[in-house]
Design a protein around this motif. Structure first.
Motif, PDB file in Angstrom:
ATOM      1  N   THR A  14       2.881  12.462   0.592  1.00  0.00           N
ATOM      2  CA  THR A  14       4.007  12.728  -0.310  1.00  0.00           C
ATOM      3  C   THR A  14       4.139  11.608  -1.340  1.00  0.00           C
ATOM      4  OG1 THR A  14       5.195  13.959   1.389  1.00  0.00           O
ATOM      5  CG2 THR A  14       6.499  13.074  -0.429  1.00  0.00           C
ATOM      6  N   VAL A  15       3.992  10.366  -0.878  1.00  0.00           N
ATOM      7  CA  VAL A  15       4.058   9.229  -1.796  1.00  0.00           C
ATOM      8  C   VAL A  15       2.975   9.345  -2.869  1.00  0.00           C
ATOM      9  CG1 VAL A  15       3.814   6.723  -2.030  1.00  0.00           C
ATOM     10  CG2 VAL A  15       5.068   7.682  -0.091  1.00  0.00           C
TER      11      VAL A  15
ATOM     12  N   SER B 201       0.837  -1.192   0.000  1.00  0.00           N
ATOM     13  CA  SER B 201       0.000   0.000   0.000  1.00  0.00           C
ATOM     14  C   SER B 201       0.874   1.246   0.000  1.00  0.00           C
ATOM     15  CB  SER B 201      -0.906   0.005   1.235  1.00  0.00           C
ATOM     16  OG  SER B 201      -0.122   0.168   2.416  1.00  0.00           O
ATOM     17  N   ILE B 202       0.239   2.396  -0.176  1.00  0.00           N
ATOM     18  CA  ILE B 202       0.961   3.666  -0.122  1.00  0.00           C
ATOM     19  C   ILE B 202       1.595   3.862   1.249  1.00  0.00           C
ATOM     20  CG2 ILE B 202       0.563   6.169  -0.034  1.00  0.00           C
ATOM     21  CD1 ILE B 202      -1.167   5.905  -2.488  1.00  0.00           C
ATOM     22  N   ARG B 203       0.903   3.408   2.299  1.00  0.00           N
ATOM     23  CA  ARG B 203       1.455   3.530   3.663  1.00  0.00           C
ATOM     24  C   ARG B 203       2.728   2.696   3.814  1.00  0.00           C
ATOM     25  NH1 ARG B 203      -1.517   6.124   7.340  1.00  0.00           N
ATOM     26  NH2 ARG B 203      -3.697   6.599   6.844  1.00  0.00           N
ATOM     27  N   ASP B 204       2.772   1.515   3.197  1.00  0.00           N
ATOM     28  CA  ASP B 204       3.975   0.672   3.256  1.00  0.00           C
ATOM     29  C   ASP B 204       5.158   1.386   2.599  1.00  0.00           C
ATOM     30  OD1 ASP B 204       2.544  -1.393   4.473  1.00  0.00           O
ATOM     31  OD2 ASP B 204       1.976  -2.279   2.534  1.00  0.00           O
ATOM     32  N   ILE B 205       4.894   2.010   1.438  1.00  0.00           N
ATOM     33  CA  ILE B 205       5.952   2.737   0.721  1.00  0.00           C
ATOM     34  C   ILE B 205       6.423   3.920   1.554  1.00  0.00           C
ATOM     35  CG2 ILE B 205       6.490   4.065  -1.363  1.00  0.00           C
ATOM     36  CD1 ILE B 205       4.287   2.400  -2.776  1.00  0.00           C
ATOM     37  N   ALA B 206       5.471   4.650   2.147  1.00  0.00           N
ATOM     38  CA  ALA B 206       5.808   5.812   2.969  1.00  0.00           C
ATOM     39  C   ALA B 206       6.672   5.424   4.158  1.00  0.00           C
ATOM     40  CB  ALA B 206       4.516   6.490   3.441  1.00  0.00           C
ATOM     41  N   ARG B 207       6.345   4.296   4.782  1.00  0.00           N
ATOM     42  CA  ARG B 207       7.118   3.843   5.956  1.00  0.00           C
ATOM     43  C   ARG B 207       8.544   3.494   5.555  1.00  0.00           C
ATOM     44  NH1 ARG B 207       3.462   0.960   7.837  1.00  0.00           N
ATOM     45  NH2 ARG B 207       3.932  -0.938   6.647  1.00  0.00           N
ATOM     46  N   GLU B 208       8.704   2.808   4.447  1.00  0.00           N
ATOM     47  CA  GLU B 208      10.042   2.427   3.988  1.00  0.00           C
ATOM     48  C   GLU B 208      10.855   3.653   3.550  1.00  0.00           C
ATOM     49  OE1 GLU B 208      11.659  -0.544   3.676  1.00  0.00           O
ATOM     50  OE2 GLU B 208      10.046  -1.540   4.765  1.00  0.00           O
ATOM     51  N   ALA B 209      10.175   4.629   2.941  1.00  0.00           N
ATOM     52  CA  ALA B 209      10.876   5.808   2.413  1.00  0.00           C
ATOM     53  C   ALA B 209      11.071   6.894   3.458  1.00  0.00           C
ATOM     54  CB  ALA B 209      10.111   6.371   1.224  1.00  0.00           C
ATOM     55  N   GLY B 210      10.392   6.764   4.604  1.00  0.00           N
ATOM     56  CA  GLY B 210      10.520   7.764   5.658  1.00  0.00           C
ATOM     57  C   GLY B 210       9.841   9.082   5.314  1.00  0.00           C
ATOM     58  N   VAL B 211       8.737   9.001   4.564  1.00  0.00           N
ATOM     59  CA  VAL B 211       7.985  10.208   4.212  1.00  0.00           C
ATOM     60  C   VAL B 211       6.508   9.957   4.527  1.00  0.00           C
ATOM     61  CG1 VAL B 211       9.580  10.895   2.385  1.00  0.00           C
ATOM     62  CG2 VAL B 211       7.641   9.411   1.827  1.00  0.00           C
ATOM     63  N   SER B 212       5.689  10.972   4.330  1.00  0.00           N
ATOM     64  CA  SER B 212       4.265  10.825   4.616  1.00  0.00           C
ATOM     65  C   SER B 212       3.554  10.122   3.452  1.00  0.00           C
ATOM     66  CB  SER B 212       3.625  12.196   4.830  1.00  0.00           C
ATOM     67  OG  SER B 212       3.585  12.918   3.603  1.00  0.00           O
TER      68      SER B 212
ATOM     69  N   LYS C  99       3.078  18.193 -10.109  1.00  0.00           N
ATOM     70  CA  LYS C  99       4.122  19.162 -10.452  1.00  0.00           C
ATOM     71  C   LYS C  99       4.287  20.233  -9.381  1.00  0.00           C
ATOM     72  CE  LYS C  99       4.618  17.149 -14.452  1.00  0.00           C
ATOM     73  NZ  LYS C  99       5.784  16.257 -14.712  1.00  0.00           N
ATOM     74  N   THR C 100       3.293  20.405  -8.523  1.00  0.00           N
ATOM     75  CA  THR C 100       3.376  21.446  -7.486  1.00  0.00           C
ATOM     76  C   THR C 100       4.092  20.950  -6.236  1.00  0.00           C
ATOM     77  OG1 THR C 100       1.247  20.843  -6.472  1.00  0.00           O
ATOM     78  CG2 THR C 100       1.187  22.394  -8.316  1.00  0.00           C
ATOM     79  N   LEU C 101       4.421  19.667  -6.183  1.00  0.00           N
ATOM     80  CA  LEU C 101       5.090  19.111  -5.006  1.00  0.00           C
ATOM     81  C   LEU C 101       6.563  19.510  -4.977  1.00  0.00           C
ATOM     82  CD1 LEU C 101       5.097  17.209  -2.523  1.00  0.00           C
ATOM     83  CD2 LEU C 101       5.635  15.331  -4.114  1.00  0.00           C
ATOM     84  N   SER C 102       7.000  20.017  -3.846  1.00  0.00           N
ATOM     85  CA  SER C 102       8.402  20.380  -3.672  1.00  0.00           C
ATOM     86  C   SER C 102       9.110  19.263  -2.904  1.00  0.00           C
ATOM     87  CB  SER C 102       8.514  21.713  -2.903  1.00  0.00           C
ATOM     88  OG  SER C 102       9.864  22.049  -2.691  1.00  0.00           O
ATOM     89  N   VAL C 103       9.852  18.445  -3.633  1.00  0.00           N
ATOM     90  CA  VAL C 103      10.567  17.332  -3.028  1.00  0.00           C
ATOM     91  C   VAL C 103      11.867  17.126  -3.791  1.00  0.00           C
ATOM     92  CG1 VAL C 103       9.426  15.597  -4.463  1.00  0.00           C
ATOM     93  CG2 VAL C 103      10.354  14.925  -2.249  1.00  0.00           C
ATOM     94  N   SER C 104      12.914  16.743  -3.085  1.00  0.00           N
ATOM     95  CA  SER C 104      14.219  16.593  -3.732  1.00  0.00           C
ATOM     96  C   SER C 104      14.221  15.415  -4.697  1.00  0.00           C
ATOM     97  CB  SER C 104      15.300  16.387  -2.675  1.00  0.00           C
ATOM     98  OG  SER C 104      15.152  15.127  -2.063  1.00  0.00           O
ATOM     99  N   PRO C 105      15.066  15.490  -5.732  1.00  0.00           N
ATOM    100  CA  PRO C 105      15.178  14.370  -6.672  1.00  0.00           C
ATOM    101  C   PRO C 105      15.552  13.068  -5.963  1.00  0.00           C
ATOM    102  CG  PRO C 105      16.203  16.325  -7.600  1.00  0.00           C
ATOM    103  CD  PRO C 105      15.892  16.654  -6.169  1.00  0.00           C
ATOM    104  N   LYS C 106      16.390  13.186  -4.908  1.00  0.00           N
ATOM    105  CA  LYS C 106      16.819  11.991  -4.174  1.00  0.00           C
ATOM    106  C   LYS C 106      15.617  11.308  -3.521  1.00  0.00           C
ATOM    107  CE  LYS C 106      20.008  10.502  -0.535  1.00  0.00           C
ATOM    108  NZ  LYS C 106      21.033  10.939   0.444  1.00  0.00           N
ATOM    109  N   THR C 107      14.778  12.111  -2.886  1.00  0.00           N
ATOM    110  CA  THR C 107      13.591  11.553  -2.219  1.00  0.00           C
ATOM    111  C   THR C 107      12.629  10.961  -3.236  1.00  0.00           C
ATOM    112  OG1 THR C 107      13.772  13.147  -0.412  1.00  0.00           O
ATOM    113  CG2 THR C 107      11.629  12.094  -0.724  1.00  0.00           C
ATOM    114  N   ARG C 108      12.440  11.668  -4.342  1.00  0.00           N
ATOM    115  CA  ARG C 108      11.545  11.178  -5.392  1.00  0.00           C
ATOM    116  C   ARG C 108      12.021   9.825  -5.930  1.00  0.00           C
ATOM    117  NH1 ARG C 108       7.874  13.705  -8.687  1.00  0.00           N
ATOM    118  NH2 ARG C 108       8.495  15.759  -7.852  1.00  0.00           N
ATOM    119  N   ASN C 109      13.318   9.723  -6.192  1.00  0.00           N
ATOM    120  CA  ASN C 109      13.878   8.474  -6.700  1.00  0.00           C
ATOM    121  C   ASN C 109      13.750   7.348  -5.682  1.00  0.00           C
ATOM    122  OD1 ASN C 109      14.572   9.590  -9.174  1.00  0.00           O
ATOM    123  ND2 ASN C 109      16.652  10.176  -8.499  1.00  0.00           N
TER     124      ASN C 109
END
Length: 333
Positions: free
Chosen positions: A17-18, A3-14, A26-36
């Motif tokens: 954001t996922v 789920s999206i929550r599983d991805i968020a937990r592994e990535a350390g984001v909300s 396109k309006t989301l401000s997130v670093s390329p590193k986090t996006r990748n």
């Protein structure tokens, strides 16, 4: 399934954001590193985005608002569809009318509907054109719907023949049919008239089969037409044993004029109509009528549309709903 929550937990984001990354916000401000990192984890967890189903249903009808007022048949079909859409928690788009006054100005707008339900006798070419813009399509009340398009209707020709056989079982041979011509429309609402209504054709076939002289009045579908036919029959001293009206509005007009002429029903003439709308409850004596199950039309059509929305099937179905004679005071088999 991830789920999206599983991805968020592994990535350390909300989770938000996922979701915004996966929807390419396109309006989301997130670093390329986090996006990748989010995209990599999404792939590792084999996450599959759940597509939201478009549950908006659009009704297309060839009956104008005025027609729905003079003949409630088409209004009751539309209301039956709307009732079932509400019951199933689906949503309803604005009804489109292609009635000769209104026309479909931008046909591509029907692509935005999850499914379309078409009421009335549009030409086969018109139905195929509509189907080309939205495959999730159901047609009501048109037995001539192409076989690759979902449809629900009653076999009025068979219903008429079975009715006439019940009439003949009473040793009745003087049967007059009153109806109108069939009308089909194209995308501009332009009508095409043809005298091959299934009730009339079945009546003709029955007369030939039993060597009975045909006595039909093909005049129209409105109450005033029924009144005029009775005036003509009385003037000609040609009142039959049984009158069959092609719809309830004709039957109501005929009843009113029979009353005005002081002709008793069913003692002097019996009367049967088609459709069996609620409006018949206000007529006295109560009119026997071939019941068209409009509520079943609505239930079946919406169910078929919902199946298409959810990709439950890809093969077209034609549902034939039984038409039953409801016996009341004006005729008993």
């Amino acid at each position: 399934m991830a789920s999206i929550r599983d991805i968020a937990r592994e990535a350390g984001v909300s989770p938000g954001t996922v979701s915004r990354v996966l929807n390419d916000d396109k309006t989301l401000s997130v670093s390329p590193k986090t996006r990748n990192r989010i995209l990599t984890i999404t792939e590792q967890l084999k996450y599959h985005k759940v597509e939201r189903k478009n549950k908006r249903i659009q009704i297309i009808t060839y009956a104008s608002k005025e027609r729905e007022m003079t003949d409630p048949y088409y209004r009751e079909i539309r209301l039956a569809i709307e009732k079932e859409i509400k019951r199933l928690n689906l949503s309803l788009k604005r009804t489109l009318r292609i009635d000769g006054t209104n026309k479909l100005k931008n046909i591509s707008q029907i692509e935005k509907a999850g499914a379309i339900i078409v009421i009335g006798k549009f030409s086969s070419d018109t139905l195929q054109t509509l189907h080309g813009y939205n495959n999730n399509m159901v047609v009501i009340n048109n037995p001539e719907t192409p076989k690759n398009i979902d449809a629900v209707y009653s076999d009025l020709g068979d219903a008429m023949y079975q009715l006439l056989e019940k009439v003949k079982a009473q040793n009745v041979t003087q049967v007059t049919y009153v109806g109108g011509v069939k009308t089909t429309r194209d995308l501009t609402g332009t009508p095409t008239f043809c005298n091959n209504d299934p009730r009339y054709m079945s009546y003709q076939q029955w007369c030939r089969h039993h060597d009975i002289t045909e006595d039909a009045y093909i005049v129209g579908w409105d109450k005033e037409h029924g009144q005029q036919v009775i005036k003509d029959l009385v003037k000609q001293s040609n009142l039959p044993e049984v009158l069959i009206a092609g719809n309830d509005m004709l039957a109501i007009g005929m009843m009113q004029q029979l009353f005005a002429e002081k002709i008793s029903v069913p003692e002097q003439v019996q009367l049967i109509s088609f459709n069996d709308l609620d409006i018949l409850q206000y007529v006295s004596p109560s009119v026997s009528s071939v019941h068209i199950a409009i509520d079943e039309f609505g239930r079946s059509a919406v169910k078929m549309a919902e199946e298409r929305i959810h990709n439950i099937r890809s093969v077209a179905h034609h549902i034939v709903v039984e038409a039953q004679l409801i016996e009341r005071e004006t005729f008993h088999a």
